[in-house]
Design an enzyme around this catalytic site. Structure first.
Site, PDB file in Angstrom:
ATOM      1  N   ASP A  67       0.807  -1.217   0.000  1.00  8.87           N
ATOM      2  CA  ASP A  67       0.000   0.000   0.000  1.00  8.87           C
ATOM      3  C   ASP A  67       0.841   1.269   0.000  1.00  8.87           C
ATOM      4  O   ASP A  67       2.048   1.232   0.274  1.00  8.87           O
ATOM      5  CB  ASP A  67      -0.949  -0.001   1.213  1.00  8.87           C
ATOM      6  CG  ASP A  67      -0.309  -0.629   2.444  1.00  8.87           C
ATOM      7  OD1 ASP A  67       0.902  -0.455   2.648  1.00  8.87           O
ATOM      8  OD2 ASP A  67      -1.035  -1.307   3.193  1.00  8.87           O
ATOM      9  N   GLU A 141      -9.793  -1.893   5.684  1.00  8.09           N
ATOM     10  CA  GLU A 141     -10.383  -1.583   6.980  1.00  8.09           C
ATOM     11  C   GLU A 141     -11.634  -2.439   7.203  1.00  8.09           C
ATOM     12  O   GLU A 141     -12.174  -3.017   6.247  1.00  8.09           O
ATOM     13  CB  GLU A 141     -10.742  -0.092   7.022  1.00  8.09           C
ATOM     14  CG  GLU A 141      -9.531   0.845   6.904  1.00  8.09           C
ATOM     15  CD  GLU A 141      -8.710   0.945   8.196  1.00  8.09           C
ATOM     16  OE1 GLU A 141      -8.630  -0.041   8.954  1.00  8.09           O
ATOM     17  OE2 GLU A 141      -8.123   2.014   8.423  1.00  8.09           O
TER      18      GLU A 141
HETATM   19  C1  F6R Z   1       1.391  -1.440   6.111  1.00  7.99           C
HETATM   20  C2  F6R Z   1       0.111  -2.129   6.236  1.00  7.99           C
HETATM   21  C3  F6R Z   1      -0.655  -2.118   7.520  1.00  7.99           C
HETATM   22  C4  F6R Z   1       0.228  -2.347   8.749  1.00  7.99           C
HETATM   23  C5  F6R Z   1      -0.633  -2.291  10.008  1.00  7.99           C
HETATM   24  C6  F6R Z   1       0.197  -2.479  11.258  1.00  7.99           C
HETATM   25  O1  F6R Z   1       1.928  -1.606   4.828  1.00  7.99           O
HETATM   26  O2  F6R Z   1      -0.346  -2.678   5.276  1.00  7.99           O
HETATM   27  O3  F6R Z   1      -1.649  -3.107   7.464  1.00  7.99           O
HETATM   28  O4  F6R Z   1       0.856  -3.580   8.637  1.00  7.99           O
HETATM   29  O5  F6R Z   1      -1.286  -1.065  10.069  1.00  7.99           O
HETATM   30  O6  F6R Z   1       1.080  -1.403  11.393  1.00  7.99           O
HETATM   31  P1  F6R Z   1       2.212  -1.392  12.510  1.00  7.99           P
HETATM   32  O7  F6R Z   1       3.184  -2.428  12.141  1.00  7.99           O
HETATM   33  O8  F6R Z   1       2.809  -0.003  12.408  1.00  7.99           O
HETATM   34  O9  F6R Z   1       1.534  -1.644  13.804  1.00  7.99           O
END
Ligand code: F6R
Length: 258
Positions: A67, A141
């Protein structure tokens, strides 16, 4: 789904690095799906170290990121393109690397082309994923179609708040992202989800032991034929069947280990 519980985030990253090494040794021209965020930072540090000492090579690999923030140019310091260069791609040689273009004018066509490119490269062999505290994977989401493809999505207020730590304020966090869909992710041959910290415990429990529902997009991975979840103790806190997950891991045949 295989659930691997490790004592701490360091061990989670070590296990994940081992899975990447195995994948790249078996198939040097692997197609890898990559994630951003805090969770994979230590994994990328370990992969860079492994490349430097010749343990593994990305020189023939193709990478696709999950993303990118809509509206941020690739050279914006908070863009995921910049994140990936900082943590991985400025340190290693890779055959090809793609990430959605946050400035794409015709977003629908750009998303279709991204999907086409993944297929054209033979599909993703190993897809790395984090999980949002609201159960998102990629930026799918809650409520995202479990059959969704790469497209533009609006972040929830919770994800904006979670990601505000990377920006000067919550107001500065873009509201839109271009993300692979749940359907896109489900086509990867192997999905590897990493989760650390107590803030992920509820999402992890819902993903693994809750019903399969678009309200928790990560729960779609219960339907994936080869999904590995590596969590630390804190993120595993609300799981019910931890004893069995540990038993399975301890009794894993040696040929299945990375
Ligand atoms: C990022 C992504 C998101 C993150 C998720 C967790 O490329 O696709 O799904 O993996 O928001 O984020 P962290 O690791 O910062 O807790």
């Amino acid at each position: 789904m295989e659930v691997i519980i490790k004592p701490n985030p360091e061990e989670v990253s070590r296990e994940a690095a081992g899975l990447f090494r195995r994948q790249l040794r078996r198939k040097p021209d692997s197609v890898l799906g990559l994630a951003t965020g805090s969770t994979p930072v230590e994994l990328y540090r370990k992969l860079v170290a492994m490349v430097r000492c010749g343990e593994v090579s990305f020189a023939h690999a193709t990478c696709f990121n999950l993303d990118e923030y809509a509206g941020l140019p690739a050279d914006h310091p908070r863009s995921y393109a910049c994140f990936m260069r900082e943590h991985l791609f400025s340190h290693i040689r890779v055959a090809q690397w793609f990430i959605p273009d946050g400035l794409a004018k015709d977003v629908a066509t750009h998303c279709e082309e991204y999907e086409y490119r993944i297929r054209d490269c033979g599909g993703i062999d190993l897809q790395l994923l984090g999980i949002g505290s609201d159960g998102h994977i990629g930026f799918n989401e809650p409520g995202s179609s479990l059959a969704s493809r790469t497209r533009i999505k609006t972040l929830t207020a919770r994800t904006v708040a979670d990601n505000a730590r990377f920006f000067d304020s919550a107001e500065a966090v873009p509201r839109h992202v271009i993300t692979m869909g749940v359907g896109t992710i489900m086509e990867a041959r192997h999905c590897l989800v990493l989760a650390t910290g107590e803030s992920k415990a509820a999402a992890v429990a819902a993903m693994v032991e809750g019903p399969v529902t678009a309200s928790v997009p990560a729960s779609a991975l219960q339907m994936h034929p080869v999904c590995t979840l590596v969590v630390d103790e804190a993120a595993a806190k609300l799981l019910q069947r931890t004893e069995y997950y540990r038993w399975v891991y301890d009794n894993k045949p040696s040929w299945q280990r990375p």
